[in-house]
Design an enzyme around this catalytic site. Sequence first.
Site, short mmCIF file in Angstrom:
data_model
loop_
_atom_site.label_atom_id
_atom_site.label_comp_id
_atom_site.label_asym_id
_atom_site.label_seq_id
_atom_site.Cartn_x
_atom_site.Cartn_y
_atom_site.Cartn_z
CG HIS A 157 32.80 36.17 47.62
ND1 HIS A 157 31.63 36.84 48.29
CD2 HIS A 157 32.77 34.86 47.76
CE1 HIS A 157 30.86 35.68 48.06
NE2 HIS A 157 31.38 34.40 48.14
CB THR A 205 23.75 28.33 38.11
OG1 THR A 205 23.99 27.87 39.27
CG2 THR A 205 24.89 29.15 37.61
CG ASP A 218 30.27 28.53 42.15
OD1 ASP A 218 31.00 29.02 41.12
OD2 ASP A 218 29.70 28.95 43.10
NE ARG A 236 24.75 34.85 49.71
CZ ARG A 236 25.60 34.58 48.91
NH1 ARG A 236 26.23 33.35 49.37
NH2 ARG A 236 25.99 35.20 47.82
CG ASP A 270 26.37 30.03 42.80
OD1 ASP A 270 25.60 29.51 42.77
OD2 ASP A 270 27.32 30.16 43.66
CE LYS A 291 26.53 29.13 47.22
NZ LYS A 291 27.18 30.63 46.67
CD GLU A 304 30.12 32.60 41.16
OE1 GLU A 304 30.85 31.43 40.44
OE2 GLU A 304 29.44 32.26 42.09
CD GLU A 363 27.84 33.17 45.67
OE1 GLU A 363 28.34 32.23 44.92
OE2 GLU A 363 28.30 33.18 46.92
CD GLN A 404 26.23 30.17 51.13
OE1 GLN A 404 25.48 31.04 50.64
NE2 GLN A 404 27.42 29.91 50.91
CD GLU A 456 31.18 39.69 49.04
OE1 GLU A 456 32.21 40.17 48.97
OE2 GLU A 456 30.52 39.32 48.10
MN MN Z 1 29.44 30.91 43.78
#
Ligand code: MN
Length: 417
Positions: free
Chosen positions: A132, A254, A125, A234, A230, A250, A200, A198, A237, A360
């Site tokens: 971002h 996915t 990834d 948080r 993904d 993560k 993507e 996420e 993370q 975000e």
């Molecule tokens: Mn990602």
Amino acid sequence: MGLIRSWVQGANAVDAPFPLNNLPCGVFSTDGEEPRCGMAIGDFVLDVTGLEEEGLLSLEGGPLLDVPFWNEVMAAGPDVWAALRAQVTAVLAEGAAERGAVERFLVPRSEVALHMPFLVAEYTDFYAGRHHATNVGTMFRGAENALPPNWLHIPIGYNGRASSVVVSGTEVRRPWGQVKGPDHAVPSFQPSRRFDIELEMGAVVGMPSDGPVTVAEADAMIFGYVLLNDWSARDIQAWEYQPLGPFQAKATATTISPWVVMKAALEPFRVATPPREVPLLPHLQEPGPMLYDIALEVALQPDGGVETVIARTNYAEMYYSAPQQLAHHTTSGCPMNTGDLLGSGTISGPTKESRGSLLELSWGGKEPIAITGGTRSFIEDNDTLTLRGWCRGAGYTIGFGDCVGKVIPALADPYAR
Ligand code: MN
């Protein structure tokens, strides 16, 4: 090029996701039957495993579709990919003489279950969206250190887990993990309270490589693209990510969309990456446009509630294309294999409404967003998150199929036996 008309019901409407121009690759099953390879067309799935068995489809080196995954076709290379599309297009085109023979290989899409379309060899990834990276960097490290010093020179990535990749529709259980807030002296082990998406795109590697490849060679290796979510914890993370990058945050899951849209279907929608702020070294420069104009959106639906679209953006917002990422991936000599999956990195646009993660959108939870019937900072239990993507051509649409996941509550005790 405009719409290629088909005799299949539901294939010719301007906003239908699966016209003959698309022909995405999936794996399907009907009640009690073994999964088979299929291509979406109109309101149906074309059973290409059956077509090949019957001799109505003939691929060099075949049979290639006698297994419930597309890897053998992906490994066969661009000539076979083109032959597959040409043969299927010929038999499904309006006025095709083969209609009578092919009709019995159409299964209504409403009656099929969809499975992983290919065996994921390895999963990488990236972190290649400028907006971002700037947003997240600002929140995690402050505005002055938002973009790491390497960011404008290489597409940053980390090696993820192929084992965690699941197909759309698979439920995702909220993970437990070790977290430590700034106000806490010691870490604790608890269910993630900041579970996130996420938005993507995923590039699917068809042809393998052994040694460094150019960006053009990397483009030729790619079989197609999927939508990719993904899932990211948080709070886990933020505690674990320095200095080696995300790990357990993560690794829960996915999710990918069920159809791999072949690169050929996306050709009319190629766009260049944005202008460089600093020039890239020659081996990472794009020889031509290698992003795609793919409109994207994220929807959130609470349990028993109404869906709200919480973000709208476009794949063209990325700073690095998948071929640039794949080329960078091989610079060390790292071999790439059929079935490797490359996540683009979160696709956020310049506006607040175009941010591709809740982190975000809610600015780290400080500014909860409004949804129908409530607000959200992060995902709550039993929320369903759906990614959608499409390209608008002249008189037709290329769809990817929804990329859906419902987040179910964390286990009461992950170590209960
Ligand atoms: Mn990602």
